[in-house]
Design a protein around this motif. Sequence first.
Motif, PDB file in Angstrom:
ATOM      1  N   TRP A  41       1.003  -1.260   0.185  1.00  0.00           N
ATOM      2  CA  TRP A  41       0.122  -0.071  -0.593  1.00  0.00           C
ATOM      3  C   TRP A  41       1.352   0.914   0.041  1.00  0.00           C
ATOM      4  CZ3 TRP A  41      -5.011   1.983  -0.682  1.00  0.00           C
ATOM      5  CH2 TRP A  41      -4.891   2.910   0.259  1.00  0.00           C
ATOM      6  N   SER A  42       0.534   2.090  -1.014  1.00  0.00           N
ATOM      7  CA  SER A  42       1.005   3.378  -0.390  1.00  0.00           C
ATOM      8  C   SER A  42      -0.270   4.727  -0.395  1.00  0.00           C
ATOM      9  CB  SER A  42       1.704   3.829  -2.322  1.00  0.00           C
ATOM     10  OG  SER A  42       2.356   5.562  -1.705  1.00  0.00           O
ATOM     11  N   PRO A  43       0.016   5.922   0.566  1.00  0.00           N
ATOM     12  CA  PRO A  43      -0.900   6.805   0.708  1.00  0.00           C
ATOM     13  C   PRO A  43      -0.786   7.395  -0.658  1.00  0.00           C
ATOM     14  CG  PRO A  43       1.405   6.625   2.287  1.00  0.00           C
ATOM     15  CD  PRO A  43       1.339   5.208   1.661  1.00  0.00           C
ATOM     16  N   TYR A  44       0.402   7.499  -1.293  1.00  0.00           N
ATOM     17  CA  TYR A  44       0.719   8.560  -2.594  1.00  0.00           C
ATOM     18  C   TYR A  44       0.423   7.808  -3.944  1.00  0.00           C
ATOM     19  CZ  TYR A  44       3.616  10.276   1.065  1.00  0.00           C
ATOM     20  OH  TYR A  44       4.174  10.750   2.237  1.00  0.00           O
ATOM     21  N   SER A  45      -0.825   7.252  -3.430  1.00  0.00           N
ATOM     22  CA  SER A  45      -1.300   6.175  -4.196  1.00  0.00           C
ATOM     23  C   SER A  45      -2.666   7.569  -4.977  1.00  0.00           C
ATOM     24  CB  SER A  45      -1.826   5.242  -4.687  1.00  0.00           C
ATOM     25  OG  SER A  45      -2.475   5.073  -3.689  1.00  0.00           O
ATOM     26  N   PHE A  46      -2.651   7.464  -6.289  1.00  0.00           N
ATOM     27  CA  PHE A  46      -4.440   7.794  -7.010  1.00  0.00           C
ATOM     28  C   PHE A  46      -5.793   7.152  -6.600  1.00  0.00           C
ATOM     29  CE2 PHE A  46      -0.446   9.901  -9.084  1.00  0.00           C
ATOM     30  CZ  PHE A  46      -0.510  11.294  -8.423  1.00  0.00           C
ATOM     31  N   LEU A  47      -6.914   7.506  -6.330  1.00  0.00           N
ATOM     32  CA  LEU A  47      -7.677   6.630  -6.524  1.00  0.00           C
ATOM     33  C   LEU A  47      -8.822   8.265  -7.252  1.00  0.00           C
ATOM     34  CD1 LEU A  47      -7.735   5.577  -2.937  1.00  0.00           C
ATOM     35  CD2 LEU A  47      -7.328   4.407  -4.948  1.00  0.00           C
ATOM     36  N   TYR A  91      -0.496  -2.949   6.518  1.00  0.00           N
ATOM     37  CA  TYR A  91      -0.374  -2.060   5.306  1.00  0.00           C
ATOM     38  C   TYR A  91       1.283  -1.599   4.930  1.00  0.00           C
ATOM     39  CZ  TYR A  91      -5.373  -2.872   3.488  1.00  0.00           C
ATOM     40  OH  TYR A  91      -6.884  -3.714   3.202  1.00  0.00           O
ATOM     41  N   GLY A  92       1.339  -1.390   4.325  1.00  0.00           N
ATOM     42  CA  GLY A  92       2.404  -0.419   4.190  1.00  0.00           C
ATOM     43  C   GLY A  92       3.383  -1.128   2.715  1.00  0.00           C
TER      44      GLY A  92
END
Lengths: 144, 515
Positions: A41-47, A91-92
């Motif tokens: 998981w990346s908190p910098y992905s685009f959704l 996550y991470g």
Amino acid sequence: MTNRIVVAYDDSEPSKRALEHAIEAARLTNAAILVAHVLEWSPYSFLTAEELAERHKRRNEEVSRAKQAVVDPAVAELKKRGLEVDTEIRYGKVAETLIAIAEETGASQIIIGRTGHSTIASRVFGSVAGSLAQVSPVPVTIVP
Amino acid sequence: MQKRISFAAAMAALAVLGSASPAAAQTLGEQVDSIFAASTGWFVALIFADLPGTNIPWIVGWLVVGAVVFTVYFGFIQFRAFGHAIALVSGKYANPKDAGEVSHFQALATALSGTVGLGNIAGVAVAVSIGGAGATFWMILAGLLGMASKFTECTLGVKYRNEYADGTVSGGPMYYLEKGFKERGLPFGKLMAFGFAIMCVLGALGGGNMFQANQAASQIQSVTGAPTWLTGLLLAVIVFAVIVGGIKSIARVTEKVVPFMGIGYVAVSLLIIFMNADMIGWAFGQIFAGAFTDTGIIGGMIGALIQGFRRAAFSNEAGIGSAAIAHSAVRTKEPITEGFVSLLEPFIDTVIICTMTALVIIITGQLLMDAQTGQYILNDAGRIVTASGATGGVPITSAAFESAFSWAPAALAIAVVLFAFSTMITWSYYGLKAWTYMLGEGKNRELVFKVTFCVFVFIGAVSSLDAVLDFSDAALFAMAVFNIIGLYFLMPIVKKELESYLARLQSGEIKPYKK
């Protein structure tokens, strides 16, 4: 404090080999096993906006699926074989998260399986095993 | 089965609208245009009515006054909290235990994909071609002030969102108007929420859809010669596939490509600006002079101000309430943190990206000026004559980029289509949320909105820019009528949250997890 061994486990063949190795090590040193499952998981992905609204629901679903399909069967097996077991689902980024788990629980070592891929991508960006070997604060065993 | 019938119905509707032969389509485009202009004219006239005794549209004053009030009330929060906002987005304050939930970065990125769109490319070109270089100054000022409006609405969006038992969330002005008014014991909350929701549906069809489709189709026409009805039809079908057919992969790909397009756009703009480094001083001189003196444009200095403010509001949507819908999905215990993060949105959208477009148009000498008097040369329509002869939104920007790089129009066409598409997808979600707020959730009800949305993609593509632009602005700005009234009544709640948070930040109770 109990002696603890962190095993990265995702139900794959390499991770099963790592678990076997950890069982032997745990018996020799009278240690407990911590089965760690990391969801990349990346908190910098685009959704999309819709994915944002459903994220919390999806996360709950992902965690319970990981628990039921991956972690619980392994725990049952270990208990049957008379070992002390803990679990962590997080996550991470895999390597970073395993290190965080090891540090927080005061684990004595980390055991992971080698995927055996030697793709160009993993040579350029490094593999999980590679990064762990370089930055882990505790000894790392890579099981072939 | 139901799905198949409605799919066939929608396709038939599109086919009738798109009517086979291109020659017929031309006249059809004009027909659609005149019917559309005739049926929405009264609404446009109402929203853009001038303040008595002036030539300033009241709605522009409404947005500016709102932004100034929030800026002063929160003590210039956009400057005070700027650094903290960046720390929040970078994840310094994110609890590692919350990994896997919606991060501040993700909420901001999604909201930005709804705002960064053709307003930044076409809207700015419209602003400077009517209001001259001076419009840029007012646009930047409006962007800076708008940061405070965005801060207020997004904090409320998170605070009053609905969280359902299954873990999904719904938020936005509808919810804070209803729940916030109730909490403060104020009447008409539900009425205000409905008013907002109606306008949000119209805004989604206008600015979030027709304007985007219109400019994407016109840019494709100028690069490839493809008729607008064809592009409109194709876009409508792709949007249909995503929002009705549920083919999320298309949306996901766009969502990943668009941020890089945005960065690329700024990079190419900077390149052109630095290639003409000796002109930078002159360009800023033009921007300041044009902001405070009469440069011969229609309406003089006030004309530049109106254009700047209008296009800035259209681009960054501050005070409109739309972004609060996307921002409200973030996972945080402190609603105010999303307010901080959201104030970066008008900054990135307007102060950075819109300014790039304006500078490129000015520096490449697109706006023709009488060398003797220093006044702009106007055409019959009252627009400034451009060096390339291009008129209307994207073509002016495209010509400005082309004067530096011959490949630019093709690259811009791709960027325009992708920006337009991502904005449409995000706005279809905003519109749907407003729609289901009013009518309740249900497959068929949602389908009605989604199919209507696709039909409007087509109408937008074949209509003329002026009719589309007026309606798009009017619908978007009408959302601000309800939203800003709500913000005035609810801003004390935001202030309380702000003071409590800042005190805890100062005392060290709120600490970063990462150094």
